[in-house]
Enzyme design. Sequence first.
Site, PDB file in Angstrom:
ATOM      1  N   LYS A 166       0.834  -1.204   0.000  1.00 55.22           N
ATOM      2  CA  LYS A 166       0.000   0.000   0.000  1.00 55.22           C
ATOM      3  C   LYS A 166       0.870   1.255   0.000  1.00 55.22           C
ATOM      4  O   LYS A 166       1.703   1.436   0.880  1.00 55.22           O
ATOM      5  CB  LYS A 166      -0.917  -0.018   1.223  1.00 55.22           C
TER       6      LYS A 166
ATOM      7  N   THR B 218      -9.168   9.361   7.881  1.00 57.26           N
ATOM      8  CA  THR B 218      -8.535   8.164   7.324  1.00 57.26           C
ATOM      9  C   THR B 218      -8.264   7.105   8.389  1.00 57.26           C
ATOM     10  O   THR B 218      -7.534   6.150   8.137  1.00 57.26           O
ATOM     11  CB  THR B 218      -7.207   8.538   6.648  1.00 57.26           C
TER      12      THR B 218
ATOM     13  N   GLY C 131      -8.416   3.912  10.298  1.00 61.89           N
ATOM     14  CA  GLY C 131      -8.889   2.570   9.975  1.00 61.89           C
ATOM     15  C   GLY C 131      -8.807   2.199   8.509  1.00 61.89           C
ATOM     16  O   GLY C 131      -9.349   1.170   8.104  1.00 61.89           O
ATOM     17  N   THR C 132      -8.102   2.993   7.722  1.00 65.21           N
ATOM     18  CA  THR C 132      -8.035   2.734   6.281  1.00 65.21           C
ATOM     19  C   THR C 132      -7.432   1.367   5.973  1.00 65.21           C
ATOM     20  O   THR C 132      -7.981   0.582   5.186  1.00 65.21           O
ATOM     21  CB  THR C 132      -7.212   3.836   5.587  1.00 65.21           C
ATOM     22  N   GLY C 133      -6.282   1.071   6.586  1.00 66.81           N
ATOM     23  CA  GLY C 133      -5.614  -0.198   6.303  1.00 66.81           C
ATOM     24  C   GLY C 133      -6.419  -1.393   6.759  1.00 66.81           C
ATOM     25  O   GLY C 133      -6.528  -2.399   6.040  1.00 66.81           O
ATOM     26  N   CYS C 134      -6.989  -1.302   7.959  1.00 64.85           N
ATOM     27  CA  CYS C 134      -7.837  -2.384   8.472  1.00 64.85           C
ATOM     28  C   CYS C 134      -9.012  -2.624   7.537  1.00 64.85           C
ATOM     29  O   CYS C 134      -9.365  -3.773   7.223  1.00 64.85           O
ATOM     30  CB  CYS C 134      -8.372  -2.038   9.858  1.00 64.85           C
TER      31      CYS C 134
END
Length: 265
Positions: free
Chosen positions: A175, A207, A209-212
Amino acid sequence: MTSIALTIAGSDSSGGAGIQADLKAFSALGAYGCSVITALTAQNTLGVQAIADVEPDFITQQLQSVFSDLSINAVKVGMLSRAAIITPVVDAIDHFQPDSLVVDPVMVATSGDVLLQQEAISCLKETLLPKATLITPNLAEAAVLTGREKPTSVQDMEAMIDPLLALGAKALLLKGGHLCGNNAIDLFHDGKQLHRLESPRIKTTNTHGTGCTLSSAITALLARGYSLDDAVQSGKNYITQAITHASALTIGQGHGPVHHFYKNW
């Protein structure tokens, strides 16, 4: 058959990241979500105030409960802070053999602090990552996993692909959201070839919690029977829209969450 996705991760008391974000993404994308909690956090949009790890024996009990009763199609693994916590997760994966395993190696805080002890990093690399269908590190996590400098360009990201794949996962989504530029660029290697995924960069502070959310979106779609390529592309589209619509929410005083239910609310 009902599509069932399991998240094995830490809890976010503010609801924006961790298992709360995972369960929201599962539901938004048509999968029934269940969970195994590995850590509790006192957390809000301003930061993390405290963390309490769950005892490994209780993690084992949670894993046994869900796997022995529910027909789980896909698993997402997030925050695992200690080697003692990683081991029961690996044992359960070995025993129950879920069809798909997505590992989001939550290793580095927004501040840049490494959240895992070196022993835990080694355990993650040696025992869990080789079992993964897909790993989804961000740039800082990729640097920790490979021992290289954090990428500052797409070219640097491309140089990370082979070292990350050498850790044993079948596929990789690196990412690149923390790079500068007008587009958010991720690199997806499906085990055969490299794909460049681009979307417009959205100017927002919401943003959290974007990766989760991205990794759990992919997990939900894999649980529903999507191919890995389609799950990754559709997951990327979903998180882009969830960020785009995040300004519709007014949550907290800091970095607000993405809008998991932008289609429904």
